[in-house]
Design an enzyme around this catalytic site. Structure first.
Site: not given
Ligand code: THU
Ligand code: ZN
Length: 306
Positions: A85, A87, A98, A100, A125, A128
């Site tokens: 991920n 940000e 994300h 994925e 999530c 994704c």
């Molecule tokens: N996150 C992912 O990278 N993939 C998911 O499907 C779950 C959430 C990341 C997004 C964000 O940077 C952090 O986790 C908190 O949600």
């Molecule tokens: Zn996600």
């Protein structure tokens, strides 16, 4: 020292542990390395892919949440692409990349046209699950680090009553879209691209493989770093619109996970190629996002038509 209690410390594990150090090293495990891992550790492929998530998490850039997620996408070529991920400080949370998406776009940047497995360190999530629904059938199997029994799951089973591409009369096409036959328009606006001719061609090639079934607004971005490395990515639209991956995000994924000594702040220039007269433009967001990671980088745009 290895961070993998689940992996015996064989020579190949030690080798990968030393190589997959995070941003600035390439987040890829070659097919031959996966085979060697299997032979040396005696573990099956799925167990190894799950173990590789600890390496994938090293690429996480989570200044907002400090929650580091790793993902891995196994390409049809047999290469394993790691992703994490990303940000963006100062940006709306909705612009977060994300893990994925990183793994998938990383594989796409290396011209993979199909994936057989996607593994994640955290439960994927809803965003994704929706994004992965753009992958054509048969979709990759999902391996979830915390799934009971560690059995692979189907994306379809995690998205019952899905709102999928067919709802808008389209077929899933991510990784397989194009070539769209786009050409740069000969226009004064494109004159500045003489200076970045090769980078512009790379962005055009990305746009030609972009996945924009819902708006037709094909778009690609190519980036150059201070030491002359180049990376590209393209828009990947989602039928639900919001999970769409912007071309600048895709290009940043390629640079962040693919670079030898590359950090995002070492990007000096970007070129966006997008479709003339399209109903949506990537330009403003591309510039804002680039400025947030590489404040001195410039970003030019070249228009294309089919
Ligand atoms: N996150 C992912 O990278 N993939 C998911 O499907 C779950 C959430 C990341 C997004 C964000 O940077 C952090 O986790 C908190 O949600
Ligand atoms: Zn996600």
């Amino acid at each position: 020292m290895s961070n993998h209690p689940g992996l015996p410390r064989t020579p190949i594990v030690e080798h990968l542990d030393a190589r997959l150090i995070g941003p600035g090293s390439a987040a890829v495990i070659e097919a031959s390395e996966l085979a060697a891992l299997q032979t040396e550790t005696g573990l099956d492929k799925h167990a190894l892919i799950l173990a590789s998530l600890e390496w994938a998490r090293r690429w996480a850039r989570a200044p907002l949440s400090s929650f580091e997620v790793g993902a891995a996408a196994l390409g049809e070529s047999g290469r394993l692409y790691l992703g994490a991920n990303i940000e963006f400080h100062g940006f709306p949370l909705s612009q977060t990349i994300h893990a994925e998406q990183s793994a998938i776009a990383h594989a796409w940047a290396h011209a993979e046209t199909g994936l057989t497995v996607i593994a994640t360190s955290a439960a994927p999530c809803g965003f994704c699950r929706q994004f992965m629904f753009e992958l054509p059938e048969p979709r990759p199997q999902l391996l979830l680090a915390d799934a009971p029994g560690g059995r692979p799951m189907s994306i379809e089973s995690l998205l019952p009553s899905a709102f999928g591409p067919t709802q808008l009369g389209r077929s899933p096409q991510l990784l397989r879209a194009g070539p769209h036959g786009l050409q740069l328009i000969p226009h004064a606006q494109n004159a500045e691209h003489a200076e970045h001719a090769e980078l512009t061609q790379l962005a055009l090639a990305a746009a030609n493989r972009s996945s924009a079934p819902y708006t037709g607004a094909c778009a690609g971005v190519a980036l150059e770093t201070a030491d002359g490395q180049r990376f590209a990515g393209a828009v990947a639209e989602s039928v639900a619109y919001n999970p769409t991956l912007a071309p600048m995000q895709a290009a940043l994924i390629a640079a962040h996970h693919g670079g030898q000594g590359v950090t995002l702040s070492s990007i000096t220039h970007a070129v966006l190629v997008e479709l003339e007269g399209a109903t949506v433009s990537q330009l403003d967001f591309a510039r804002q996002l680039l400025a947030s990671v590489a404040p001195t980088a410039s970003c030019s745009v070249a228009l294309a038509r089919a």
